[in-house]
Write an enzyme that holds these catalytic residues in place. Structure first.
Site, PDB file in Angstrom:
ATOM      1  N   ASN A  12      37.365  32.317  52.241  1.00 41.09           N
ATOM      2  CA  ASN A  12      37.482  33.632  51.597  1.00 41.09           C
ATOM      3  C   ASN A  12      37.755  34.658  52.686  1.00 41.09           C
ATOM      4  O   ASN A  12      36.858  35.019  53.440  1.00 41.09           O
ATOM      5  CB  ASN A  12      36.174  33.960  50.853  1.00 41.09           C
ATOM      6  CG  ASN A  12      36.199  35.360  50.268  1.00 41.09           C
ATOM      7  OD1 ASN A  12      37.253  35.991  50.179  1.00 41.09           O
ATOM      8  ND2 ASN A  12      35.037  35.852  49.868  1.00 41.09           N
ATOM      9  N   LYS A  14      38.548  37.752  52.313  1.00 47.50           N
ATOM     10  CA  LYS A  14      38.142  39.115  51.936  1.00 47.50           C
ATOM     11  C   LYS A  14      39.277  40.101  52.260  1.00 47.50           C
ATOM     12  O   LYS A  14      40.409  39.861  51.890  1.00 47.50           O
ATOM     13  CB  LYS A  14      36.829  39.491  52.624  1.00 47.50           C
ATOM     14  CG  LYS A  14      35.775  38.394  52.475  1.00 47.50           C
ATOM     15  CD  LYS A  14      34.426  38.791  52.971  1.00 47.50           C
ATOM     16  CE  LYS A  14      33.511  37.584  52.937  1.00 47.50           C
ATOM     17  NZ  LYS A  14      32.115  37.917  53.063  1.00 47.50           N
ATOM     18  N   HIS A  99      32.111  37.056  43.036  1.00 50.00           N
ATOM     19  CA  HIS A  99      31.626  37.139  44.415  1.00 50.00           C
ATOM     20  C   HIS A  99      30.622  38.295  44.517  1.00 50.00           C
ATOM     21  O   HIS A  99      30.800  39.343  43.887  1.00 50.00           O
ATOM     22  CB  HIS A  99      32.793  37.346  45.387  1.00 50.00           C
ATOM     23  CG  HIS A  99      32.374  37.144  46.811  1.00 50.00           C
ATOM     24  ND1 HIS A  99      31.733  38.122  47.533  1.00 50.00           N
ATOM     25  CD2 HIS A  99      32.460  36.070  47.625  1.00 50.00           C
ATOM     26  CE1 HIS A  99      31.456  37.658  48.740  1.00 50.00           C
ATOM     27  NE2 HIS A  99      31.888  36.412  48.821  1.00 50.00           N
ATOM     28  N   GLU A 101      30.135  40.481  46.683  1.00 51.14           N
ATOM     29  CA  GLU A 101      30.677  41.776  47.125  1.00 51.14           C
ATOM     30  C   GLU A 101      31.362  42.496  45.968  1.00 51.14           C
ATOM     31  O   GLU A 101      31.341  43.720  45.884  1.00 51.14           O
ATOM     32  CB  GLU A 101      31.628  41.557  48.314  1.00 51.14           C
ATOM     33  CG  GLU A 101      30.834  41.228  49.571  1.00 51.14           C
ATOM     34  CD  GLU A 101      31.568  40.401  50.596  1.00 51.14           C
ATOM     35  OE1 GLU A 101      32.802  40.259  50.503  1.00 51.14           O
ATOM     36  OE2 GLU A 101      30.893  39.863  51.498  1.00 51.14           O
ATOM     37  N   GLU A 171      26.056  31.070  46.636  1.00 53.74           N
ATOM     38  CA  GLU A 171      26.131  31.943  47.807  1.00 53.74           C
ATOM     39  C   GLU A 171      24.926  32.889  47.823  1.00 53.74           C
ATOM     40  O   GLU A 171      24.973  33.963  47.200  1.00 53.74           O
ATOM     41  CB  GLU A 171      27.420  32.763  47.759  1.00 53.74           C
ATOM     42  CG  GLU A 171      28.674  31.914  47.827  1.00 53.74           C
ATOM     43  CD  GLU A 171      29.800  32.668  48.505  1.00 53.74           C
ATOM     44  OE1 GLU A 171      30.285  32.179  49.525  1.00 53.74           O
ATOM     45  OE2 GLU A 171      30.150  33.759  48.048  1.00 53.74           O
ATOM     46  N   GLY A 177      27.621  36.799  55.511  1.00 49.71           N
ATOM     47  CA  GLY A 177      28.017  37.702  56.588  1.00 49.71           C
ATOM     48  C   GLY A 177      26.855  38.159  57.452  1.00 49.71           C
ATOM     49  O   GLY A 177      26.987  39.103  58.227  1.00 49.71           O
ATOM     50  N   SER A 216      27.454  32.155  55.811  1.00 52.93           N
ATOM     51  CA  SER A 216      27.370  31.935  57.263  1.00 52.93           C
ATOM     52  C   SER A 216      27.594  30.475  57.661  1.00 52.93           C
ATOM     53  O   SER A 216      26.953  29.964  58.589  1.00 52.93           O
ATOM     54  CB  SER A 216      26.051  32.469  57.820  1.00 52.93           C
ATOM     55  OG  SER A 216      25.975  33.872  57.620  1.00 52.93           O
TER      56      SER A 216
END
Ligand code: PEP
Length: 254
Positions: A12, A14, A99, A101, A171, A177, A216
């Site tokens: 991904n 992003k 996701h 985010e 996730e 991140g 991560s």
């Protein structure tokens, strides 16, 4: 005995790698990663780089790619929106939905995510439904409740056939991140909760449900995570941005 599920290595990107960087990335990655018949490699570039990815990977049909998000509507006055109906013409065959985010920054709800899954399936794309708990939710002992709610509400508008075409990504929000990775045991526990929910409440086939771990992941921990029970692959952000690091991850288990 049932067939083992094919591992999926998903990247991904992003909001990284515009069209120029995408071409250079594919060239370097392709030189380091030969096709492997025993795993699927898929990249989710920013939408503006889908055409560049398709062009750069045109000689490598083993390098699959997808869109990071689609609008809940098919068409209309939605400035900046991307309709799922526009995606197949780019050559992309996958689509992310849910996701964390998107949920945090754009307010995507489980109902929105369900509508996006419908849109992706309508045009023949393979969706990856992302689910995961925040640190507060985990510490409050709500892991199973959060995962079950996200899955139940997103899958509500889907029929049995649609559900069977989904892949899932666990996730944990606290591991995305942050450099903080779930342990293989944490991943195995969450994947077991998801698989159990898919079978018990959603009528899915346990043996066929592909569940990726994301948060991560890097070359140093890929082997341990992939060895965890029920982990069928990975969804990788930061460590997928460098072609050498991504090639090292995609070589796992080879
Ligand atoms: C992600 O964004 O899906 C992700 C897993 O990111 P990272 O690997 O950087 O934690």
């Amino acid at each position: 005995m049932s067939e083992p599920r094919t591992p999926v290595f998903a990247a991904n990107w992003k909001m990284s790698h515009g069209p120029a960087e995408t071409g250079a990335f594919v060239e370097r990655f392709a030189a380091r990663h030969g096709p492997r018949g025993d795993a699927t490699v898929v990249v989710f570039p920013p939408a503006i780089s889908l055409a560049a990815f398709a062009a750069a990977a045109s000689g490598r049909p083993d390098l699959e790619f997808g869109v990071q998000d689609v609008h809940t509507e098919v068409e209309g006055a939605h400035t900046s929106g991307i309709s799922a109906a526009m995606v197949p013409a780019t050559g992309a065959t996958w689509g992310l939905a849910g996701h964390s985010e998107r949920r945090r920054e754009f307010g995507d709800t489980d109902v929105d995510v369900g509508r996006k899954l419908v849109r992706l399936l309508e045009v023949g794309l393979r969706p990856v439904l992302c689910v995961g708990e925040t640190l507060d939710e985990r510490e409050a002992g709500r892991l199973a409740t959060v995962l079950e709610t996200q899955i139940r509400d997103a899958l509500r508008p889907l029929g049995r056939e649609g559900r069977a075409r989904l892949a899932y990504a666990y996730e944990p929000v606290w591991a995305i991140g942050t450099g903080r990775t779930a342990s293989p045991a944490d991943a195995a526990e969450a994947h077991a909760i998801i698989r159990e929910q898919l079978v018990r409440a959603e009528g899915c086939d346990a043996e066929r449900a592909v569940i990726l771990y994301g948060g991560s992941v890097k070359p140093a921990n890929i082997d341990a995570l992939l060895a965890a029970p029920g982990v069928d692959g990975v969804l990788v952000g930061g460590a997928s941005l460098d072609p050498d690091s991504w090639a090292a991850i995609c070589a796992a288990g080879r």
